[in-house]
Design an enzyme around this catalytic site. Structure first.
Site, PDB file in Angstrom:
ATOM      1  N   SER A 183     -10.501 -25.976 -18.116  1.00  0.00           N
ATOM      2  CA  SER A 183     -11.296 -26.272 -16.923  1.00  0.00           C
ATOM      3  C   SER A 183     -12.667 -25.598 -17.035  1.00  0.00           C
ATOM      4  CB  SER A 183     -10.520 -25.829 -15.667  1.00  0.00           C
ATOM      5  OG  SER A 183     -11.083 -26.390 -14.523  1.00  0.00           O
ATOM      6  N   ASP A 250       4.583 -47.817 -15.231  1.00  0.00           N
ATOM      7  CA  ASP A 250       5.371 -46.896 -16.041  1.00  0.00           C
ATOM      8  C   ASP A 250       5.820 -47.523 -17.351  1.00  0.00           C
ATOM      9  OD1 ASP A 250       7.233 -45.165 -17.071  1.00  0.00           O
ATOM     10  OD2 ASP A 250       8.395 -44.938 -15.231  1.00  0.00           O
ATOM     11  N   ASP A 253       4.202 -49.035 -21.609  1.00  0.00           N
ATOM     12  CA  ASP A 253       4.248 -48.506 -22.982  1.00  0.00           C
ATOM     13  C   ASP A 253       5.635 -48.664 -23.596  1.00  0.00           C
ATOM     14  OD1 ASP A 253       5.441 -46.707 -21.249  1.00  0.00           O
ATOM     15  OD2 ASP A 253       4.753 -44.934 -22.335  1.00  0.00           O
ATOM     16  N   VAL A 255       8.421 -47.543 -22.321  1.00  0.00           N
ATOM     17  CA  VAL A 255       9.316 -46.448 -21.960  1.00  0.00           C
ATOM     18  C   VAL A 255       9.235 -46.214 -20.452  1.00  0.00           C
ATOM     19  CG1 VAL A 255       9.899 -44.033 -22.356  1.00  0.00           C
ATOM     20  CG2 VAL A 255       8.806 -45.344 -24.171  1.00  0.00           C
ATOM     21  N   ASP A 257       9.788 -43.665 -17.809  1.00  0.00           N
ATOM     22  CA  ASP A 257      10.008 -42.225 -17.757  1.00  0.00           C
ATOM     23  C   ASP A 257       9.316 -41.567 -16.561  1.00  0.00           C
ATOM     24  OD1 ASP A 257       7.440 -42.677 -18.544  1.00  0.00           O
ATOM     25  OD2 ASP A 257       7.581 -41.674 -20.490  1.00  0.00           O
ATOM     26  N   ASP A 421      -4.668 -35.772 -14.634  1.00  0.00           N
ATOM     27  CA  ASP A 421      -5.500 -34.687 -14.081  1.00  0.00           C
ATOM     28  C   ASP A 421      -5.969 -35.098 -12.691  1.00  0.00           C
ATOM     29  OD1 ASP A 421      -7.683 -32.856 -13.476  1.00  0.00           O
ATOM     30  OD2 ASP A 421      -7.736 -32.361 -15.609  1.00  0.00           O
ATOM     31  N   HIS A 457      -3.965 -31.141 -13.970  1.00  0.00           N
ATOM     32  CA  HIS A 457      -5.156 -30.379 -14.367  1.00  0.00           C
ATOM     33  C   HIS A 457      -4.737 -29.079 -15.059  1.00  0.00           C
ATOM     34  CE1 HIS A 457      -9.195 -29.067 -14.587  1.00  0.00           C
ATOM     35  NE2 HIS A 457      -9.003 -28.012 -13.818  1.00  0.00           N
TER      36      HIS A 457
END
Ligand SMILES: *[C@@H]1O[C@H](CO)[C@@H](O)[C@H](O)[C@H]1NC(C)=O
Ligand SMILES: *[C@@H]1O[C@H](CO)[C@@H](O)[C@H](O)[C@H]1NC(C)=O
Ligand SMILES: *[C@@H]1O[C@H](CO)[C@@H](O)[C@H](O)[C@H]1NC(C)=O
Ligand SMILES: *[C@@H]1O[C@H](CO)[C@@H](O)[C@H](O)[C@H]1NC(C)=O
Ligand SMILES: *[C@@H]1O[C@H](CO)[C@@H](O)[C@H](O)[C@H]1NC(C)=O
Ligand SMILES: *[C@@H]1O[C@H](CO)[C@@H](O)[C@H](O)[C@H]1NC(C)=O
Ligand SMILES: *[C@@H]1O[C@H](CO)[C@@H](O)[C@H](O)[C@H]1NC(C)=O
Ligand SMILES: *[C@@H]1O[C@H](CO)[C@@H](O)[C@H](O)[C@H]1NC(C)=O
Length: 545
Positions: A183, A250, A253, A255, A257, A421, A457
């Site tokens: 950060s 979700d 991709d 998957v 999860d 983030d 973050h």
């Protein structure tokens, strides 16, 4: 030998310190014995958790000023008096603090446990956690020397002081020097690579607060947007839209999860307005009644994901992405801020802007501690962002893509950014990597960037820490072995822990469906990314890993 170094832990050992442009005011040294600490991985950023037992170190503080600038800066170094590993590891700060606060001390405890000589600086701000005490010399006038100390000057001082103290105590300088921060600490790492390329051999700079004048002011955008609407949705409405985005995106991709691995694809595919009118449970209403998801909630989420724009619609800066925690109501780590938070405790919701963002707007842009950010028009807000860039970009943006000096002295840098983030949009890290790559085609030979799906973050969210990265940075610096990938644990929605990998940008980790087990590291490999890029077109020469 250890008793010998311990006996040298007196101020006289560290006399004769000199720093161009500075006057040393005082040096203290005291032996700390039987030091015990338990340090969580989240505070070590790219290193695993550790237990420190019975450590002995020399605590050296150096207080100095830049004559004429009215500053008073304290660096605090901890130098092991036994089992020093021959290396120097400086740690970064967080928020508006350069260091010498909780986050930095946790990181230093871990460094001591691993045998490093370590250091932090307060950049002259004492224990101030926000800029009110130091931002202005008088109403209307920013203390530019203080801002410059935060931006970079105190960081180079710290590196020079740290190396000199090490030489004083051990009779030789460090074999290798490293930086570790996230950060503000990530921004500091990049500032060092850009401006002081010889300060550190290896830099770990996570979720860096770079392009500061754009991103920091833009972090107020969701609140500005709600102020302009004159409507403040319940947090439950916003969280329900995030949950729906996760449900839709979700599996993109391959998957399921609980993680959106490609939030850019999600942004293109998922329409937050499709949720308008849906009836949901809501525990921010006074009587616990259900609510309909409002158009204002969908518009606020849309604005938060797309990021700040000018009154004519031109984008200013990317937003935090689908999957990020926008309200803070369900956050894993209390204390982290949320961009679209509202406060509904009185029965009427109001905006809950981020404290430090409001401080930036008040102290640096308006130069007036009582400036009311809640009644800015969009045009006024846009002018403030522009004026902030004009005044402070050269101090704080930390976005110079020319890392050739750092490369040429053999420096190596690793950055990562969580795609969930909730504070600093990952678009800035991607933009910077692309800009460096466009300028320096051999970028992967000295700088690699890892995107972390599901990570908040610096820490938090479904992804764990990339805790092996620091050792990989060391292997890169000391042995020339570049990190081709790095392991990461993921807390999947079904409660299981998955072992996976992260890949250097522009590569992504790809699940081999034929292999079958998303929890097994053997079923993941580094491959081409499918999604769109938020900034420049990806160039083929970036794939030379
Ligand atoms: C060292 O620290 C441990 C743990 O805090 C404590 O139990 C022990 O008594 C200490 N020993 C001395 C000699 O102070
Ligand atoms: C703790 O460290 C001190 C200093 O090296 C040493 O004398 C002592 O034996 C250590 N104590 C334990 C319990 O390891
Ligand atoms: C190091 O010394 C400074 C100055 O005396 C003090 O404020 C600080 O708490 C000390 N740190 C440790 C870990 O003892
Ligand atoms: C509020 O509602 C959310 C979503 O239904 C739930 O996860 C959370 O536990 C609730 N919190 C409280 C304090 O009741
Ligand atoms: C969503 O945000 C984008 C970017 O600001 C904007 O162009 C678009 O009009 C918004 N969608 C709606 C339906 O308001
Ligand atoms: C929400 O507003 C109430 C009433 O003004 C206030 O007491 C409370 O501190 C606020 N909560 C947060 C988290 O800001
Ligand atoms: C905001 O409030 C200040 C003082 O209360 C006032 O001077 C200013 O004109 C207001 N701005 C807008 C856009 O209403
Ligand atoms: C460098 O390589 C040597 C020899 O293989 C090994 O012992 C050492 O641990 C490596 N250093 C790092 C930092 O990986």
């Amino acid at each position: 030998m250890s008793a010998f170094f311990a006996s040298l832990c007196v101020p006289g050992t560290f006399g004769g310190l000199s720093l161009h442009g500075a006057e040393i005011l005082s040096v203290s040294a005291s032996l700390v014995t039987n030091y015990t600490a338990s340090v969580a991985a989240v505070f070590r950023i790219t290193q695993p958790s550790t237990e420190v037992q019975n450590a002995t170190f020399c605590n050296v503080t150096v207080t100095y000023t830049h004559p004429g600038q009215n500053d008073n800066i304290i660096t605090e170094a901890w130098l092991p008096t036994e089992d020093w590993n021959g290396r120097f590891l400086a740690v970064g700060g967080g928020g508006f603090a350069a260091g010498r606060g909780f986050l930095s001390f946790e990181n230093m405890k871990g460094a001591i446990g691993d045998g490093y000589a370590t250091i932090t600086t307060d950049s002259g701000f004492g224990d101030a956690q926000e800029p009110t005490p130091w931002a202005l010399v008088s109403p209307g006038n920013v203390n530019l020397y203080n801002l410059q100390n935060l931006a970079h000057v105190s960081l180079n001082d710290e590196a020079i002081i740290g190396k000199a103290l090490i030489k004083n105590l051990y009779g030789k300088g460090p074999e290798y020097s490293y930086w570790n921060g996230c950060s503000q600490g990530g921004r500091q790492g990049l500032a060092l690579a850009q401006r002081y390329p010889k300060a550190y051999d290896g830099i770990s700079a996570a979720a860096p607060a770079i392009y500061w004048s754009d991103f920091f002011t833009s972090s107020h955008w969701p609140q500005q947007f709600m102020n302009n609407l004159g409507t403040y949705p319940y947090g439950c409405e916003i969280d329900a839209i995030t949950a729906a985005a996760v449900a839709v995106c979700d599996g993109l991709d391959g998957v399921v999860d609980g993680i959106i691995a490609d939030p850019d694809a999600c942004l293109a595919r998922f329409d937050p307005f499709s949720l308008v009118g849906k009836v949901i449970d809501c525990n921010q209403t006074i009587d616990g009644s259900q609510v309909d998801i409002s158009h204002a909630a969908a518009a606020t989420v849309n604005a938060t994901w797309h990021g700040a724009s000018k009154p004519n619609g031109t984008p200013i800066w990317p937003g935090v992405l689908p999957g990020a925690d926008l309200t803070g109501l369900s956050q894993t780590f209390p204390g982290q801020v949320s961009l679209a938070a509202t406060n509904c405790t009185t029965g009427t919701c109001v905006g809950a802007p981020i404290f430090l963002t409001v401080k930036w707007l008040q102290m640096f842009l308006a130069k007036d501690p009582s400036f009311d950010v809640a009644n800015l028009t969009h045009v006024e807000y846009d002018r403030l962002i522009h004026a902030g860039k004009q005044q402070f970009a050269s101090f704080m943006d930390t976005a110079d893509p020319d890392l050739s000096d750092f490369r040429d002295v053999g420096g190596k840098m690793i950055t990562f950014h969580g795609l969930a983030d909730n504070v600093i949009p990952p678009g800035g890290s991607e933009k910077y990597y692309q800009e460096v790559s466009a300028l320096l085609p051999d970028t992967p030979s000295f700088y690699r960037y890892f995107e972390v799906p599901g990570l908040g973050h610096c820490f938090g969210g479904r992804a764990g820490q990339p805790s092996s990265l620091f050792e990989q940075l060391r292997a890169w610096v000391e042995n020339g072995t570049a990190p081709g990938q790095t392991p990461i644990d993921v807390n999947a929605a079904d409660g299981t822990v998955h072992h996976r990998i992260l890949c250097p940008y522009p590569h992504v980790s790809v699940f081999d469906e034929g292999c079958g087990d998303a929890a097994a590291v053997a079923c993941w490999s580094c491959g081409e990314r499918g999604g769109s890029s938020r900034f420049l077109k990806r160039s083929d020469n970036q794939t030379g890993l």
